[in-house]
Scaffold this motif. Sequence first.
Motif, mmCIF file in Angstrom:
data_model
loop_
_atom_site.group_PDB
_atom_site.id
_atom_site.type_symbol
_atom_site.label_atom_id
_atom_site.label_comp_id
_atom_site.label_asym_id
_atom_site.label_seq_id
_atom_site.Cartn_x
_atom_site.Cartn_y
_atom_site.Cartn_z
ATOM 1 N N PRO A 49 0.834 -1.196 0.000
ATOM 2 C CA PRO A 49 0.000 0.000 0.000
ATOM 3 C C PRO A 49 0.872 1.251 0.000
ATOM 4 C CG PRO A 49 -0.738 -1.562 1.662
ATOM 5 C CD PRO A 49 0.560 -2.076 1.123
ATOM 6 N N ALA A 50 0.363 2.303 -0.603
ATOM 7 C CA ALA A 50 1.094 3.577 -0.645
ATOM 8 C C ALA A 50 1.234 4.124 0.765
ATOM 9 C CB ALA A 50 0.348 4.571 -1.522
ATOM 10 N N GLY A 51 2.284 4.880 0.993
ATOM 11 C CA GLY A 51 2.489 5.507 2.290
ATOM 12 C C GLY A 51 1.480 6.626 2.522
ATOM 13 N N PRO A 52 1.423 7.127 3.752
ATOM 14 C CA PRO A 52 0.444 8.169 4.094
ATOM 15 C C PRO A 52 0.545 9.424 3.233
ATOM 16 C CG PRO A 52 1.485 7.311 6.073
ATOM 17 C CD PRO A 52 2.195 6.699 4.909
ATOM 18 N N ALA A 53 1.760 9.872 2.906
ATOM 19 C CA ALA A 53 1.914 11.097 2.117
ATOM 20 C C ALA A 53 1.374 10.901 0.699
ATOM 21 C CB ALA A 53 3.379 11.517 2.071
ATOM 22 N N LYS A 54 1.696 9.780 0.083
ATOM 23 C CA LYS A 54 1.216 9.515 -1.281
ATOM 24 C C LYS A 54 -0.297 9.308 -1.278
ATOM 25 C CE LYS A 54 2.405 7.030 -5.423
ATOM 26 N NZ LYS A 54 3.366 6.135 -6.040
ATOM 27 N N THR A 55 -0.806 8.602 -0.281
ATOM 28 C CA THR A 55 -2.249 8.400 -0.179
ATOM 29 C C THR A 55 -2.960 9.738 -0.005
ATOM 30 O OG1 THR A 55 -1.955 6.183 0.739
ATOM 31 C CG2 THR A 55 -4.076 7.255 1.144
ATOM 32 N N ALA A 56 -2.400 10.629 0.811
ATOM 33 C CA ALA A 56 -2.997 11.956 1.009
ATOM 34 C C ALA A 56 -3.003 12.742 -0.304
ATOM 35 C CB ALA A 56 -2.243 12.720 2.092
ATOM 36 N N ARG A 57 -1.921 12.675 -1.063
ATOM 37 C CA ARG A 57 -1.837 13.389 -2.340
ATOM 38 C C ARG A 57 -2.870 12.857 -3.321
ATOM 39 N NH1 ARG A 57 0.703 11.945 -6.647
ATOM 40 N NH2 ARG A 57 2.202 10.602 -5.634
ATOM 41 N N ILE A 58 -2.998 11.553 -3.415
ATOM 42 C CA ILE A 58 -3.965 10.958 -4.333
ATOM 43 C C ILE A 58 -5.394 11.257 -3.864
ATOM 44 C CG2 ILE A 58 -4.862 8.742 -5.192
ATOM 45 C CD1 ILE A 58 -1.890 7.852 -5.361
ATOM 46 N N THR A 59 -5.604 11.275 -2.561
ATOM 47 C CA THR A 59 -6.927 11.628 -2.027
ATOM 48 C C THR A 59 -7.297 13.056 -2.414
ATOM 49 O OG1 THR A 59 -6.658 10.079 -0.187
ATOM 50 C CG2 THR A 59 -8.310 11.807 0.081
ATOM 51 N N GLU A 60 -6.346 13.975 -2.317
ATOM 52 C CA GLU A 60 -6.604 15.371 -2.709
ATOM 53 C C GLU A 60 -6.919 15.467 -4.205
ATOM 54 O OE1 GLU A 60 -6.910 18.078 -0.747
ATOM 55 O OE2 GLU A 60 -6.645 16.731 0.965
ATOM 56 N N GLN A 61 -6.171 14.738 -5.036
ATOM 57 C CA GLN A 61 -6.439 14.731 -6.477
ATOM 58 C C GLN A 61 -7.822 14.145 -6.763
ATOM 59 O OE1 GLN A 61 -3.102 12.431 -7.840
ATOM 60 N NE2 GLN A 61 -1.841 14.236 -8.242
ATOM 61 N N PHE A 62 -8.166 13.106 -6.005
ATOM 62 C CA PHE A 62 -9.476 12.489 -6.148
ATOM 63 C C PHE A 62 -10.578 13.493 -5.812
ATOM 64 C CE2 PHE A 62 -13.081 10.649 -3.938
ATOM 65 C CZ PHE A 62 -13.602 9.827 -4.914
ATOM 66 N N MET A 63 -10.419 14.209 -4.698
ATOM 67 C CA MET A 63 -11.422 15.190 -4.290
ATOM 68 C C MET A 63 -11.606 16.252 -5.364
ATOM 69 S SD MET A 63 -10.664 15.595 -0.205
ATOM 70 C CE MET A 63 -11.607 17.094 -0.080
ATOM 71 N N ALA A 64 -10.515 16.712 -5.950
ATOM 72 C CA ALA A 64 -10.601 17.722 -7.007
ATOM 73 C C ALA A 64 -11.343 17.162 -8.219
ATOM 74 C CB ALA A 64 -9.208 18.196 -7.399
ATOM 75 N N ALA A 65 -11.036 15.938 -8.617
ATOM 76 C CA ALA A 65 -11.670 15.344 -9.799
ATOM 77 C C ALA A 65 -13.153 15.089 -9.568
ATOM 78 C CB ALA A 65 -10.960 14.038 -10.181
ATOM 79 N N VAL A 66 -13.500 14.562 -8.419
ATOM 80 C CA VAL A 66 -14.891 14.191 -8.184
ATOM 81 C C VAL A 66 -15.770 15.424 -7.958
ATOM 82 C CG1 VAL A 66 -14.906 13.780 -5.685
ATOM 83 C CG2 VAL A 66 -16.267 12.335 -7.171
ATOM 84 N N THR A 67 -15.246 16.459 -7.315
ATOM 85 C CA THR A 67 -16.072 17.650 -7.068
ATOM 86 C C THR A 67 -16.257 18.498 -8.312
ATOM 87 O OG1 THR A 67 -14.148 18.866 -6.250
ATOM 88 C CG2 THR A 67 -15.557 17.800 -4.595
ATOM 89 N N THR A 68 -15.393 18.343 -9.298
ATOM 90 C CA THR A 68 -15.546 19.098 -10.547
ATOM 91 C C THR A 68 -16.172 18.252 -11.653
ATOM 92 O OG1 THR A 68 -13.298 18.548 -11.265
ATOM 93 C CG2 THR A 68 -13.587 20.607 -10.024
ATOM 94 N N GLY A 69 -16.436 16.979 -11.359
ATOM 95 C CA GLY A 69 -17.025 16.100 -12.368
ATOM 96 C C GLY A 69 -16.057 15.701 -13.454
ATOM 97 N N ASP A 70 -14.766 15.696 -13.150
ATOM 98 C CA ASP A 70 -13.713 15.381 -14.119
ATOM 99 C C ASP A 70 -13.562 13.869 -14.265
ATOM 100 O OD1 ASP A 70 -11.423 15.149 -15.661
ATOM 101 O OD2 ASP A 70 -10.097 16.084 -14.176
#
Length: 174
Positions: A49-70
Motif C-alpha cells: 500500500p502507498a504511504g500516508p503522504a502519497k495516499t494523502a496526495r492521491i486523495t486530494e487529487q481524487f477530491m478535485a476530480a470528483v467535485t468538478t465532475g472530471d
Amino acid sequence: MSAVFVLREVFGFDYDEIAGAVGKSVATARQVAHRAREHVAARRKRFEPAGPAKTARITEQFMAAVTTGDMEGLLSLLAPDVIWTADSGGKVIAVRRPVMGAEKVAALLLGIFRADTRIESVNCNNTPTLVACSGDHLEGVFLAEVVGGKITHFYATRNPDKLLALAAPRQISR
C-alpha cells in the motif's frame, strides 16, 4: 463467509457480536474469519500500500476530480479493477454488491458526490478518509485504499447508526 469477514475486518465487530448476527457459534465465526483472511491474502496483489503522504496526495487529487465532475481525471486515479464496497445497514440507499471496474466505480462516484455535497478529508485510523455531508447531514465516510499509485478499493460506510459513532466525542484511556 463474506459477512463474517466484513463485520470483523472492516467494521471491527467482536466475535460474540458476529456469531449472534450470523447464527453461528463464536468458534465457528473465528474459523470462518481466519479462512476468509487466508483467502483474501492469497488473492492480494504483491504491491505494498502507498504511504500516508502519497495516499494523502492521491486523495486530494481524487477530491478535485470528483467535485468538478472530471471523469478523465477520476479514471486516471482508479486502478482498472478498482472495487467499491458499501455498508448501509439497509437504512439508506447504497449498492448491495461490490461494484467492480474503473468506469462503473467512476460513474457511481460522480452520482454520489453531487455539486451540493461537501467533501472533507479527515484522518481516520491514520489514513486519509473522505467525509461527505449534504448541508449539516453526514452522508457517509469513504476510505480509499491506494496501491501502486492507484486507488484499488473504496470502503463506504453510510449506515446512520455507524455514522453516529463518528459524531460522538471519544476519550482514550489506558
